[in-house]
Design a protein around this motif. Structure first.
Motif, short mmCIF file in Angstrom:
data_model
loop_
_atom_site.label_atom_id
_atom_site.label_comp_id
_atom_site.label_asym_id
_atom_site.label_seq_id
_atom_site.Cartn_x
_atom_site.Cartn_y
_atom_site.Cartn_z
N THR A 140 61.33 -18.61 48.86
CA THR A 140 61.91 -18.98 50.15
C THR A 140 61.40 -20.36 50.51
N VAL A 141 62.32 -21.28 50.73
CA VAL A 141 61.97 -22.68 50.97
C VAL A 141 62.33 -23.06 52.40
N VAL A 142 61.42 -23.77 53.06
CA VAL A 142 61.70 -24.35 54.36
C VAL A 142 61.84 -25.86 54.17
N LEU A 143 63.02 -26.37 54.44
CA LEU A 143 63.30 -27.79 54.26
C LEU A 143 62.89 -28.58 55.50
N GLY A 177 59.34 -30.07 50.92
CA GLY A 177 59.52 -28.92 51.79
C GLY A 177 58.33 -28.01 51.65
N TRP A 178 58.46 -26.81 52.19
CA TRP A 178 57.36 -25.85 52.16
C TRP A 178 57.86 -24.53 51.59
N VAL A 179 57.06 -23.94 50.72
CA VAL A 179 57.40 -22.66 50.10
C VAL A 179 56.78 -21.54 50.92
N ALA A 180 57.62 -20.73 51.56
CA ALA A 180 57.14 -19.65 52.45
C ALA A 180 56.75 -18.41 51.68
#
Length: 962
Positions: free
Chosen positions: A157-160, A244-247
């Motif tokens: 799950t990626v947060v852009l 981005g950030w990997v949740a």
């Protein structure tokens, strides 16, 4: 901590928090303007929007073990470790879904029960987190190029940067990406086609990623995957927080190979060692570790190294020798056997300096691995004042390994890293992959040394790229190699990387200066200059390398500061401007000193052997007025009446309504201080029975030193089978010994004796010394001059007794060192359980038991003994994967209940998850081996925790001798 519940994150701007979070394992230092702790994914999205509103760059920080500067930033630093530690095992362990704050050790702990593990196996697995493993595309000594993060990630799950959240494993993920981020989706497809359409770029990508490679972005994704969402997923791997950030991430796991054989091969030259790589590689090893002559000189100085290594150093000396540490692994002994045969066939044909043995013995293997694992400790711990321990890694094609090591030695000599100007550099690495690590110790605060380091870096780039290698194999590009990405990949592929950055992060707010930079001196800016903590702290903490290995085991890690941060703050205090120093000193009393549990779990993980708990005890001692110190000595000399007073007070508290007592304690805490007056809650037990002065009948096999904690705190009301009541640890041990026919002697005056921990932990050395002398006199007589072992029924008190010589001097210290101190669980495992079996005493077994090892049990090396005693009572004795020190720390859990609440949170959640998976929604029993730790875990879980001996005693109550 200030926070906004509606936003989903906590935001801090105070000086101590910003200074503490500026430090990570790298040699860079950037002080953030704000530090954010996100509660959940929505909180991360909200924090990124807040950063965008303020125009602040964003850096994500999880474990902080990265070495290349990718986890430090001067804008908003987002803590994505504390609230993101969930681990979900899928498909019987074939897959695992993790949040980014979970350490690899935690994930592998969950998987080990299913015979599986993660593919990446970096040396920092005790502290590095899933987030960093994905962000850096981590591998390790046995991962090669097939079990890296890139090769084993299945979905994430990626947060852009704009707040879009994409689950790459969900049905229709690619269509969702196209709908929500059309420019990004289209741009990735165009880049894919451009690279595939260029024979030159395609060939270069294939060449670069045929070896370990964490330089730049993972542009091999443009060849390996077709859909933009899968390209995005794999570009995120190795992107170091710039895209981005990997949740969360789902990995495919690999088998846990528990059967192991290891050998150390010492050659007379580098050439002979590298010539052996091809036949050794064909024999099927999991790992081949290379160590050059400088490494062997350092390792052989370790008194615990393998005797063969020490003999090599003592003979003609180590000059040009090179060693290979080779390890074979398999799931079963039958599968290991052919690997051993293949290994012996190769080794028998090699010309070696020393005879080589392929061993499966754990103790021998441990000594061999000390040669390799001790390098970092030895070099970093012995570096000169002001020097930085700088660990680097490069990779070259295996055929070029020999020449590269030779040329690297030439660079060390040219730039003074051969011992002529600095400590001698050491070179080691994963030879099977052509992956070399080396450590140098420059003084980055010295202008001339910085120029020398800059020149060395330029020559290193020439050397590695000239050999067709990569400037980063495992540690990530970070800031240290960002200026050289273009040179490694060429203009065309670098342009592709810049377009990737622009597609994901058009405003350039995510981790600027990392991977992509226009500054040719980026690697030389914002360097961390090593400072001394000064005074009495300096010899204890100055060798800290800020690796962060200490942090996951620290009870205060989520509530105040960690050992790494405590040490970093001490060094910052020593050089801070006056206005900052005053603010930091005031805050440090609570955030550093008062909320340290002083359990010394940090020293168990520290590669250079620093005990921050001891340091904090020193601060407490120096802050105690003379009158308090004198009072401590008086209490030590009058301990029996003091215990009586405390027991009486607890008896009163037990009878007075809890709200009244709580209000009274809170008022007193507000007036006198929270580090002096404990908080009284409704879970505080009443007093326990007095310690018994009578011996246990029979010829004494040991001396019983019962803990005064059993007098102060009664056992839980329940927690043993069939609704029975526990009798307490001392009574349980006495009864078990009687049933086993084992006699115990009791030292004279036991009611006035104590292990000394209360004085040591509160910084009262005079009181600790007085009690130590009293204990020595009593035990010397009771043990007949050390002939009998001393058995203690509380692990923290056992550990306190073991530490007693530190409070004695001269002949007294020597006499105490001759006493053998044993924890009760060890004594029961080695002596009592066999005697019970010999007498035919039956044990009524339980189905499942949760076991909480204590920090003292770890220090004593008695965790296996605790497990074994629990296993003697239960079919399934479970140690939660997230277990750790409870933070109760004697009375610290009452003085600062927030410490225990934070320390036990993860373990309590693990216990609750285990309960949900069991019939009836609970385990049959919950055990530990220290009363205050039992209290801490009971508070966290709502379950009665009892001493494991209480459980064993209850399980043998109905037994009849046969």
């Amino acid at each position: 901590m200030p926070h906004d519940e509606l936003s989903g994150f906590e935001l801090r701007t105070d000086l101590l928090t910003r200074v503490a979070h500026a430090h990570d394992a790298s040699h860079y230092l950037l002080r953030p303007e704000v530090v954010v702790r996100a509660h959940d994914v929505d909180g991360v999205v909200a924090a990124m929007r807040e950063a965008s509103r303020r125009g602040l760059p964003v850096t994500f920080r999880s474990g902080g073990t990265s070495l290349s500067g990718q986890a430090s930033g001067a804008g908003m630093l987002v803590d994505t470790r504390t609230r993101f530690t969930r681990v979900e095992v899928l498909d019987g362990g074939e897959r695992v879904r993790c949040q980014p704050g979970a350490t690899l050790r935690l994930v592998n702990g969950h998987l080990a029960r299913r015979g599986r593990r993660l593919g990446p196996d970096p040396a920092s697995e005790i502290a590095c987190t899933v987030g960093g493993v994905v962000a850096n595309n981590s591998s390790g000594m046995s991962s090669g190029t097939t079990r890296t993060a890139y090769r084993t990630v299945e979905a994430m799950t990626v947060v852009l940067p704009g707040g879009t959240v994409v689950d790459t494993g969900a049905p229709g993920a690619d269509a969702r990406l196209a709908a929500l981020e059309p420019d990004l989706h289209r741009g990735l497809a165009e880049l894919r086609d451009r690279v595939r359409g260029s024979a030159t770029m395609r060939a270069e990508v294939e060449r670069q990623f045929a070896m370990k490679n964490t330089m730049g972005y993972s542009v091999n994704a443009l060849l390996d995957h077709d859909s933009p969402v899968k390209i995005l997923e794999h570009l995120m791997i190795g992107s170091e927080g710039t895209l981005g950030w990997v949740a969360d991430v789902t990995f495919r796991t690999v088998p846990l190979l528990t059967q192991v054989a290891t050998t150390l091969l010492v050659f007379d030259s580098l050439e002979r060692a590298t010539d052996a790589l091809v036949p050794l590689g064909a024999s099927g090893p999991e790992a081949i570790e290379l160590m050059d002559a400088a490494s062997l000189r350092v390792a052989a100085a370790d008194p615990k190294a393998d005797p063969s290594m020490r003999s090599l150093a003592a003979g003609a000396g180590i000059t040009g020798q090179t060693a290979l540490l080779v390890e074979y692994r398999a799931a079963t002994g039958d599968e290991l056997a052919p690997l051993q045969d293949a290994a012996r066939a190769v080794v028998d044909g090699l010309a070696l300096e020393l005879p080589a043995t392929l061993t499966t013995d754990p103790a021998t293997r441990e000594r061999l691995w000390r040669v390799r694992k001790g390098l970092y400790t030895a070099v970093a711990g012995a570096r000169k004042a002001g020097a930085t321990a700088l660990l680097e890694d490069v990779v070259v094609p295996v055929p070029d390994l020999t020449g590269t090591v030779r040329d690297l030695g030439g660079l060390f000599a040219r730039h003074g890293y051969d011992g002529s100007l600095n400590d001698e550099a050491v070179t080691f690495g994963h030879a099977k992959d052509g992956n070399l690590h080396f450590m140098i110790t420059p003084r980055l605060g010295d202008a001339a040394e910085l120029d020398r380091y800059a020149a060395f870096s330029d020559d290193l780039v020439d050397l590695v790229l000239g050999r067709g290698g990569s400037l980063k194999a495992e540690h990530g590009t970070g800031r240290i190699m960002a200026p050289f990405v273009r040179r490694q990949y060429g203009d065309d592929l670098y342009a592709v990387m810049r377009e990737i950055k622009s597609l994901f992060d058009p405003r350039g707010l995510l981790n600027p200066g990392v991977i992509i930079t226009d500054d040719p001196r980026e690697h030389l800016r914002d360097l961390k200059v090593e400072a001394s903590a000064g005074g009495e702290d300096a010899p204890l903490v100055d060798r800290c390398v800020e690796c962060g290995y200490c942090e996951p085991g620290c009870p205060s890690r989520t509530v105040t500061t960690t050992p790494r941060q405590r040490i970093a703050l001490l060094k910052e205090l020593a050089v801070a401007p006056e206005d900052e120093r005053e603010e930091l000193q005031k805050a440090y009393r609570y955030w550093g000193v008062q909320t340290c549990a002083a359990d010394s779990m940090c020293v168990e993980a520290c590669p250079v052997g620093i005990d921050t708990g001891v340091v904090m005890k020193g601060h407490r001692a120096r802050s105690n007025p003379a009158l308090v110190r004198k009072g401590g000595e008086v209490l030590a000399g009058s301990w029996r009446p003091v215990v009586d007073v405390l027991r009486g007070a607890l008896g009163v508290v037990e009878k007075v309504p809890t709200p009244v007592v709580r209000v009274a304690s809170e008022v007193a805490r507000g007036i006198v201080g929270t580090d002096v007056v404990p908080r009284v809650d409704d879970d505080l037990p009443g007093p326990g029975p007095r310690r018994e002065a009578e011996d246990v009948p029979g010829e004494p096999r040991a001396v019983l030193f019962a803990s005064c904690m059993g007098e102060l705190f009664a056992p839980a009301d329940g927690g043993v089978p069939d609704g029975g009541r526990p009798v307490g640890a001392e009574a349980a041990l006495r009864t078990l010994c009687e049933r086993a026919g084992i006699g115990l002697a009791v030292p004279e005056g036991i009611g006035g004796l104590c292990c000394g921990t209360p004085w040591a932990s509160k910084g009262l050395p005079g009181g600790a010394a007085r009690m130590a002398r009293q204990v020595l006199d009593a035990l010397w007589t009771a043990t007949r001059g050390g002939q009998l072992p001393v058995v203690c029924d509380a692990s923290s008190c056992t550990h306190g007794l073991v530490e007693t010589p530190h409070h004695l001097s001269g002949e007294d210290a020597g006499r105490f060192a001759r006493l053998r101190i044993v924890d009760a669980v060890t004594f029961v495992r080695t002596d009592v359980l066999p005697a019970l079996a010999d007498r035919g005493v039956a044990v009524a077994r339980q189905g499942s038991v949760v076991v909480h090892p204590t920090c003292a049990t770890v220090h004593l090396g008695a965790v296996d003994d605790l497990r074994a005693v629990a296993a003697a009572v239960a079919d399934d004795a479970v140690v939660p994967a997230a277990w750790g020190c409870c933070g109760f720390a004697g009375d610290r859990g009452m003085l600062h209940p927030e410490l225990t609440a934070a320390a036990t949170h993860a373990e309590a959640a693990d216990v609750a998850a285990g309960e949900r998976a069991r019939p009836g929604g609970r385990f049959d029993a919950y055990v530990s081996n220290n009363r205050t730790c039992e209290m801490g875990m009971a508070r966290a879980t709502g379950r009665d925790y009892v001493h494991v001996l209480d459980l064993l005693e209850a399980a043998t109550r109905g037994a009849a001798l046969t």
